[in-house]
Design a protein around this motif. Structure first.
Motif: not given
Length: 136
Positions: A96-98, A100-105
């Motif tokens: 989930s953290g990964g 959340a961190a990557a979804h904009r990229q």
């Protein structure tokens, strides 16, 4: 005795899921968090996951298949359940953290290509399961 029907049924189901994945459209925009807040949502998600019959049956099958529940006492059973819980919690936190961190990229079409790739893999496994089921 039951291997053949289960293999054929499971293979057909995987083919169906794979075809749905190949025909997937663009992912809809994610829903926002309700006004209740993060902690009630976290608690509800935890309880829903804990009560999921697929989760319960899959862990029961793994434990039985590996013989982990055969001669376990209370202490061993608590260690096993605690280990599974901690591992699952860590996995979902990292996943989930990964995301959340990557979804904009990620590009907008990323989810479409993941769905298509997953669909192709499921079709492959479905064909394999059907071939094994037909071979007997």
């Amino acid at each position: 005795m039951i291997d053949r029907p289960l293999g054929l049924l499971g293979g057909a189901f995987l083919l169906w899921l794979g075809l749905r994945g190949l025909r997937a459209g663009a992912a809809p925009k994610a829903a926002g968090l309700a006004a209740t807040g993060v902690w009630p949502t976290l608690a509800a998600t935890f309880l829903l996951t804990l009560a999921n019959p697929v989760t319960i049956l899959s862990f029961a099958a793994i434990f039985a298949g590996l013989g982990l529940a055969r001669d376990a006492g209370v202490s061993e059973a608590l260690q096993l359940v605690s280990g599974v819980f901690a591992g699952s919690l860590l996995w979902w936190a990292l996943l989930s953290g990964g995301v959340a961190a990557a979804h904009r990229q990620l590009p907008a079409a990323f989810s479409l290509w993941v769905a298509r790739g997953s669909g192709a893999v499921m079709i492959g496994f479905g064909l394999w399961a059907l071939a094994l089921g037909l071979a007997g």
